[in-house]
Design a protein around this motif. Structure first.
Motif, PDB file in Angstrom:
ATOM      1  N   ALA A  19      35.457 -18.907 -64.171  1.00 42.47           N
ATOM      2  CA  ALA A  19      33.903 -19.426 -65.261  1.00 42.47           C
ATOM      3  C   ALA A  19      33.022 -18.134 -63.883  1.00 42.47           C
ATOM      4  O   ALA A  19      32.745 -18.397 -62.286  1.00 42.47           O
ATOM      5  CB  ALA A  19      34.123 -20.734 -64.161  1.00 42.47           C
ATOM      6  N   ILE A  20      32.210 -17.470 -64.460  1.00 43.35           N
ATOM      7  CA  ILE A  20      30.718 -17.055 -63.640  1.00 43.35           C
ATOM      8  C   ILE A  20      29.536 -17.718 -64.081  1.00 43.35           C
ATOM      9  O   ILE A  20      29.712 -18.180 -64.930  1.00 43.35           O
ATOM     10  CB  ILE A  20      31.728 -15.197 -64.577  1.00 43.35           C
ATOM     11  CG1 ILE A  20      32.514 -15.052 -65.022  1.00 43.35           C
ATOM     12  CG2 ILE A  20      30.427 -14.683 -63.472  1.00 43.35           C
ATOM     13  CD1 ILE A  20      32.951 -14.786 -62.971  1.00 43.35           C
ATOM     14  N   GLN A  31      43.193 -30.641 -65.091  1.00 41.72           N
ATOM     15  CA  GLN A  31      42.829 -31.806 -65.825  1.00 41.72           C
ATOM     16  C   GLN A  31      42.609 -30.076 -67.430  1.00 41.72           C
ATOM     17  O   GLN A  31      43.271 -30.522 -68.276  1.00 41.72           O
ATOM     18  CB  GLN A  31      41.038 -31.244 -66.124  1.00 41.72           C
ATOM     19  CG  GLN A  31      40.849 -32.471 -67.545  1.00 41.72           C
ATOM     20  CD  GLN A  31      40.700 -33.967 -67.363  1.00 41.72           C
ATOM     21  OE1 GLN A  31      41.974 -34.201 -66.907  1.00 41.72           O
ATOM     22  NE2 GLN A  31      40.487 -34.473 -69.159  1.00 41.72           N
ATOM     23  N   VAL A  32      42.435 -28.990 -67.043  1.00 36.18           N
ATOM     24  CA  VAL A  32      42.601 -27.902 -67.862  1.00 36.18           C
ATOM     25  C   VAL A  32      44.205 -27.976 -68.149  1.00 36.18           C
ATOM     26  O   VAL A  32      44.638 -28.064 -69.719  1.00 36.18           O
ATOM     27  CB  VAL A  32      41.995 -26.565 -67.189  1.00 36.18           C
ATOM     28  CG1 VAL A  32      42.315 -25.335 -68.438  1.00 36.18           C
ATOM     29  CG2 VAL A  32      40.446 -26.578 -66.655  1.00 36.18           C
ATOM     30  N   GLN A  33      44.901 -28.280 -67.969  1.00 41.61           N
ATOM     31  CA  GLN A  33      46.398 -28.049 -67.715  1.00 41.61           C
ATOM     32  C   GLN A  33      46.900 -29.226 -68.396  1.00 41.61           C
ATOM     33  O   GLN A  33      47.080 -29.276 -69.515  1.00 41.61           O
ATOM     34  CB  GLN A  33      47.580 -28.200 -66.656  1.00 41.61           C
ATOM     35  CG  GLN A  33      48.105 -26.595 -66.110  1.00 41.61           C
ATOM     36  CD  GLN A  33      49.036 -26.436 -65.110  1.00 41.61           C
ATOM     37  OE1 GLN A  33      49.793 -26.344 -65.323  1.00 41.61           O
ATOM     38  NE2 GLN A  33      48.951 -27.512 -63.971  1.00 41.61           N
ATOM     39  N   LYS A  34      46.024 -30.280 -68.347  1.00 39.08           N
ATOM     40  CA  LYS A  34      46.556 -31.487 -68.989  1.00 39.08           C
ATOM     41  C   LYS A  34      46.081 -31.199 -70.683  1.00 39.08           C
ATOM     42  O   LYS A  34      46.151 -31.983 -71.299  1.00 39.08           O
ATOM     43  CB  LYS A  34      46.415 -32.453 -68.494  1.00 39.08           C
ATOM     44  CG  LYS A  34      46.610 -34.420 -68.996  1.00 39.08           C
ATOM     45  CD  LYS A  34      46.068 -35.211 -68.214  1.00 39.08           C
ATOM     46  CE  LYS A  34      45.974 -36.697 -68.431  1.00 39.08           C
ATOM     47  NZ  LYS A  34      45.598 -37.271 -67.527  1.00 39.08           N
ATOM     48  N   GLU A  35      45.251 -31.123 -70.968  1.00 36.38           N
ATOM     49  CA  GLU A  35      44.087 -30.827 -71.865  1.00 36.38           C
ATOM     50  C   GLU A  35      44.542 -29.677 -73.035  1.00 36.38           C
ATOM     51  O   GLU A  35      44.513 -29.898 -74.060  1.00 36.38           O
ATOM     52  CB  GLU A  35      43.112 -30.482 -71.305  1.00 36.38           C
ATOM     53  CG  GLU A  35      42.308 -32.147 -71.147  1.00 36.38           C
ATOM     54  CD  GLU A  35      41.707 -33.511 -71.790  1.00 36.38           C
ATOM     55  OE1 GLU A  35      42.105 -32.984 -73.322  1.00 36.38           O
ATOM     56  OE2 GLU A  35      42.340 -34.330 -71.170  1.00 36.38           O
ATOM     57  N   LEU A  36      45.370 -28.600 -72.534  1.00 37.73           N
ATOM     58  CA  LEU A  36      45.373 -27.859 -73.316  1.00 37.73           C
ATOM     59  C   LEU A  36      46.223 -27.618 -73.699  1.00 37.73           C
ATOM     60  O   LEU A  36      45.832 -27.470 -75.399  1.00 37.73           O
ATOM     61  CB  LEU A  36      45.899 -26.551 -72.564  1.00 37.73           C
ATOM     62  CG  LEU A  36      46.509 -25.260 -72.350  1.00 37.73           C
ATOM     63  CD1 LEU A  36      45.095 -24.605 -73.159  1.00 37.73           C
ATOM     64  CD2 LEU A  36      46.709 -23.958 -71.833  1.00 37.73           C
ATOM     65  N   PHE A 552      46.933 -14.670 -74.479  1.00 36.64           N
ATOM     66  CA  PHE A 552      45.605 -14.607 -75.736  1.00 36.64           C
ATOM     67  C   PHE A 552      44.800 -15.801 -74.674  1.00 36.64           C
ATOM     68  O   PHE A 552      45.207 -16.418 -74.024  1.00 36.64           O
ATOM     69  CB  PHE A 552      45.749 -15.287 -77.209  1.00 36.64           C
ATOM     70  CG  PHE A 552      46.725 -16.430 -77.353  1.00 36.64           C
ATOM     71  CD1 PHE A 552      46.718 -17.813 -76.425  1.00 36.64           C
ATOM     72  CD2 PHE A 552      47.994 -16.543 -76.898  1.00 36.64           C
ATOM     73  CE1 PHE A 552      46.627 -18.516 -77.003  1.00 36.64           C
ATOM     74  CE2 PHE A 552      49.085 -17.751 -76.860  1.00 36.64           C
ATOM     75  CZ  PHE A 552      48.485 -18.927 -77.500  1.00 36.64           C
ATOM     76  N   LEU A 553      43.714 -15.517 -75.492  1.00 34.25           N
ATOM     77  CA  LEU A 553      42.135 -16.171 -74.985  1.00 34.25           C
ATOM     78  C   LEU A 553      41.992 -18.236 -75.566  1.00 34.25           C
ATOM     79  O   LEU A 553      42.544 -17.599 -76.920  1.00 34.25           O
ATOM     80  CB  LEU A 553      41.047 -15.061 -75.195  1.00 34.25           C
ATOM     81  CG  LEU A 553      39.661 -16.469 -74.704  1.00 34.25           C
ATOM     82  CD1 LEU A 553      39.457 -15.617 -73.093  1.00 34.25           C
ATOM     83  CD2 LEU A 553      38.290 -15.077 -75.357  1.00 34.25           C
ATOM     84  N   ILE A 554      42.121 -18.573 -74.908  1.00 34.44           N
ATOM     85  CA  ILE A 554      42.038 -19.975 -75.559  1.00 34.44           C
ATOM     86  C   ILE A 554      40.434 -20.390 -76.306  1.00 34.44           C
ATOM     87  O   ILE A 554      39.318 -20.392 -74.778  1.00 34.44           O
ATOM     88  CB  ILE A 554      42.407 -21.323 -74.804  1.00 34.44           C
ATOM     89  CG1 ILE A 554      43.816 -20.643 -74.305  1.00 34.44           C
ATOM     90  CG2 ILE A 554      42.353 -22.509 -75.096  1.00 34.44           C
ATOM     91  CD1 ILE A 554      44.702 -20.420 -75.690  1.00 34.44           C
ATOM     92  N   ALA A 591      36.464 -17.943 -69.026  1.00 33.94           N
ATOM     93  CA  ALA A 591      37.495 -17.502 -69.582  1.00 33.94           C
ATOM     94  C   ALA A 591      38.480 -18.560 -69.606  1.00 33.94           C
ATOM     95  O   ALA A 591      38.978 -18.551 -68.749  1.00 33.94           O
ATOM     96  CB  ALA A 591      37.485 -16.054 -69.938  1.00 33.94           C
ATOM     97  N   VAL A 592      39.507 -18.771 -70.579  1.00 40.23           N
ATOM     98  CA  VAL A 592      40.764 -19.341 -70.149  1.00 40.23           C
ATOM     99  C   VAL A 592      41.678 -18.264 -71.313  1.00 40.23           C
ATOM    100  O   VAL A 592      42.050 -18.596 -72.112  1.00 40.23           O
ATOM    101  CB  VAL A 592      40.874 -20.511 -70.722  1.00 40.23           C
ATOM    102  CG1 VAL A 592      41.667 -21.617 -70.373  1.00 40.23           C
ATOM    103  CG2 VAL A 592      39.699 -21.539 -70.006  1.00 40.23           C
ATOM    104  N   ILE A 593      42.826 -18.115 -70.311  1.00 39.90           N
ATOM    105  CA  ILE A 593      43.937 -16.964 -70.988  1.00 39.90           C
ATOM    106  C   ILE A 593      44.943 -17.397 -70.265  1.00 39.90           C
ATOM    107  O   ILE A 593      45.676 -17.628 -68.961  1.00 39.90           O
ATOM    108  CB  ILE A 593      43.219 -15.556 -70.081  1.00 39.90           C
ATOM    109  CG1 ILE A 593      41.749 -15.096 -69.940  1.00 39.90           C
ATOM    110  CG2 ILE A 593      44.372 -14.349 -71.109  1.00 39.90           C
ATOM    111  CD1 ILE A 593      41.768 -13.657 -69.047  1.00 39.90           C
ATOM    112  N   LEU A 594      45.965 -17.293 -71.573  1.00 35.65           N
ATOM    113  CA  LEU A 594      47.185 -17.356 -71.001  1.00 35.65           C
ATOM    114  C   LEU A 594      48.195 -16.127 -71.341  1.00 35.65           C
ATOM    115  O   LEU A 594      48.129 -15.709 -72.076  1.00 35.65           O
ATOM    116  CB  LEU A 594      47.569 -18.546 -72.451  1.00 35.65           C
ATOM    117  CG  LEU A 594      47.333 -20.117 -73.154  1.00 35.65           C
ATOM    118  CD1 LEU A 594      45.886 -20.394 -72.837  1.00 35.65           C
ATOM    119  CD2 LEU A 594      48.160 -20.411 -73.085  1.00 35.65           C
ATOM    120  N   PHE A 595      49.527 -16.287 -70.527  1.00 34.73           N
ATOM    121  CA  PHE A 595      50.426 -15.032 -70.513  1.00 34.73           C
ATOM    122  C   PHE A 595      51.478 -16.020 -70.647  1.00 34.73           C
ATOM    123  O   PHE A 595      52.000 -17.042 -69.796  1.00 34.73           O
ATOM    124  CB  PHE A 595      50.173 -14.796 -69.269  1.00 34.73           C
ATOM    125  CG  PHE A 595      48.678 -14.134 -68.310  1.00 34.73           C
ATOM    126  CD1 PHE A 595      48.322 -12.970 -69.044  1.00 34.73           C
ATOM    127  CD2 PHE A 595      48.027 -14.594 -67.667  1.00 34.73           C
ATOM    128  CE1 PHE A 595      47.546 -12.229 -68.758  1.00 34.73           C
ATOM    129  CE2 PHE A 595      46.484 -14.237 -67.984  1.00 34.73           C
ATOM    130  CZ  PHE A 595      46.234 -12.874 -68.269  1.00 34.73           C
TER     131      PHE A 595
END
Length: 605
Positions: A19-20, A31-36, A552-554, A591-595
């Motif tokens: 978060a910039i 919460q981000v993990q829970k909602e993803l 990828f970017l969510i 940005a939310v990025i998944l690896f």
């Protein structure tokens, strides 16, 4: 860091939040993990797919609107491009959240070539340049392919590039020219599509002892080909009267991941049955094969269903409901040596559900017999369907029926669910079945739903009971299932002289590598929010590490960032660079990025 074989591909992925400008507002990572998973809400999801289909029998469908139909669903709105680069076909559509969009491709564009078994001899094996079907999206999507001709059909759940493998054993069925002597060939066919340039592919013929290919390969013979991105390599069986040639049991090895779809131009199941039908299925790599399989039955059948059991390694011992039934002598090869075909309940026996297991990894494919032996109705044509091992069961799936609103549909659609039962054999209350209606998800308990089949498997797996329930879907659309314990689902359906069947969803964890450590992303960023990052898969031991799968970017959780990364080859690339650039420096950016790696590990930073 953990390994969880029951979570689907996208929830395996490492989660990384930046978060910039608004960092002081804070990020609730839990919460981000829970909602993803709720945002993605899909299985077998990916951003990129490559595949091709075995050419379909269309002699009896001439003059009708025959299509290869690509169905796409996603929980969010995203642009989808379907392209066949070498044939000038390109179409772009935008998904509707929790709905289905479709692409119709005519046979000349969708297939590597159009083939008439009635009039044409089987073609020699060769590479067809840039003839693969390419499906792309910015965000994760689920893709189904249905070959829908007048009087014949089948389909498959597409495997994304991120989950493709380097080794396959073909599952098909015999050529029926022995019965239909007025035709030149109704061949068994395998298509191999390369997503990457300079891919070397080795094909070793299995099948039947007396069969060969259109290029006169004999069982046990190997040929090697060099393929570029989008190329399709096609093999066709070739036989004579009294011979039932087959490509089943053929082994495919490549130095980069490839997509394999196998089937038949028109086949009888079993071969003594009349009224042949087109079949196709997307093969899954041997790296995801397991040891335990639940095989259910289809409604309204008089006789037992057929399975083929494929061995990955030599001398694989096979068991049905806990009792030994045979040994697969080689990993790949001809019928009786490299694979075994059988009726689950013997010839003439009534259909029943069964558990198959082995002392080494194996593959199982289900074959639905044709109409003649049951004389139920015209709506029971042959189809083939890969079965998921218990090691790849999942806790949540989203799926759609093979139709769009107002389009051509199958008259009846089923979903069969394999679930872990209560100790007394009853259905747990936590298994729920949901249907999207006007983008609202309506849930029901599976235990209270009326089913066409309600079976309890007679053999327990690791001390656990399992059941099988088949539900007739009320209408076309998008559905969801969830439970606290892993389960599997299968989609199949019928129309007059038409049928289809495929896994509703399946996880694709690499079971060959004992990798339990997630990819590790690192990064630096400057005062303008520009980010330079790298991700490395761990551990630093080649024999254990599964390597990167996808990044990828969510988009639903990200804004005002442009994201890119250096290309990866799934299962081969160990590390890669990635970058973020703020689009508008006067506004906040996130940005939310998944690896992901191939073994199902995840990380949260």
């Amino acid at each position: 860091m953990r390994r969880n074989a029951t979570r689907f591909l996208l929830t395996w992925m490492g989660l990384f939040v930046l978060a910039i400008s608004s960092l002081r507002a804070g990020i609730d990572e839990e919460q981000v993990q829970k909602e993803l998973p709720k945002l993605l809400g899909a299985n077998n999801a990916g951003k990129e797919f490559w595949f091709s289909i075995p050419p379909c029998y269309e002699d009896e469908s001439g003059g009708y609107q025959n299509f290869v139909k690509i169905f796409v669903t996603s929980p969010i709105a995203t642009d989808v491009i379907v392209e066949v680069p070498g044939k000038g076909y390109l179409q772009k559509k935008r998904t509707k959240p929790n709905d289905v969009i479709g692409f119709d491709i005519n046979p000349a564009n969708a297939q590597a070539f159009v083939y008439s078994g009635r009039n044409d001899e089987p073609y020699p094996e060769r590479v067809y340049q840039k003839s693969g079907i390419h499906v792309q999206a910015k965000d994760p999507i689920v893709v189904y392919c249905v070959v829908r001709y007048k009087y014949t059909s089948d389909g498959f759940l597409a495997v994304p590039v991120s989950s493709l493998g380097n080794e396959y054993i073909v599952a098909s069925y015999p050529d029926m020219v022995a019965m239909y002597s007025w035709a030149k060939a109704f061949p068994s066919i395998t298509t191999i599509t390369s997503p990457f340039n300079n891919t070397r592919v080795r094909f070793t013929l299995g099948g039947s002892p007396l069969g060969n290919t259109g290029g006169d390969m004999k069982p046990g013979e190997t040929k090697e080909f060099l393929m570029q991105a989008g190329d399709v390599l096609v093999f066709m069986s070739k036989g004579a009267v009294g011979v039932e040639p087959d490509l089943s049991g053929s082994k495919i090895k490549s130095d980069k991941p490839v997509a394999v779809v196998s089937g038949n131009h028109c086949t009888n199941i079993p071969t003594s049955n009349r009224w042949c039908d087109y079949t196709c299925e997307m093969d899954i790599p041997t790296s995801v094969w397991g040891k335990y399989y639940h095989v259910g039955r289809t409604p309204n059948r008089k006789y037992s269903q057929i399975v083929r059991l494929y061995g990955k390694e030599s001398n694989t011992k096979i068991f049905r409901d806990g009792k030994g039934i045979g040994v697969i002598k080689s990993g790949g090869g001809v019928n009786g040596t490299g694979f075994i075909e059988m009726r689950i309940n013997g010839f003439g026996g009534a259909p029943r559900s069964a558990v198959f297991h082995a002392d080494k990894p194996m593959g199982v494919t289900f074959y639905n017999p044709g109409t003649e032996e049951d004389v139920v109705s015209a709506a029971s044509d042959p189809f083939m369907m890969v079965i998921a091992p218990i090691e790849q069961y999942q806790k949540e799936i989203t799926f759609c029926t093979p139709a769009v609103q107002g389009g051509e549909r199958f008259s009846v659609n089923y979903v069969g669910c394999v679930y872990e039962a209560n100790p007394d054999g009853s259905i747990p209350n936590d298994i729920e079945f949901g249907q999207f209606i006007s983008n609202e998800l309506n849930w029901k308990k599976l235990a209270v739903m009326t089913g066409d089949i309600d079976d309890l498997f007679s053999y327990d797996v690791n001390g656990k009971k399992y059941g099988y329930k088949v539900i007739k879907l009320p209408n076309d659309g998008v559905y969801k299932m969830r439970a606290t314990k892993p389960f599997a689902c299968y989609s199949f359906g019928f129309n007059d002289y038409d049928s289809y069947g495929y896994p509703t969803s399946t996880a694709l964890i690499d079971l060959e590598t004992p990798d339990t450590i997630a990819p590790k992303p690192t990064y630096t960023y400057d005062c303008e929010g520009t980010v330079a990052g790298e991700v490395v898969d761990l551990p630093n031991i080649d024999s254990i590490r599964s390597n990167l799968s996808d990044i990828f970017l969510i988009s639903d959780q990200s804004f005002n960032y442009e994201f890119d990364y250096d290309p990866i080859v799934p299962g081969i690339t160990v590390s890669t660079k990635w970058r973020l650039k703020v689009a508008d420096l006067t506004k906040d950016a996130k940005a939310v990025i998944l690896f992901a790696d191939r073994a199902g590990n995840d990380t949260t930073i």
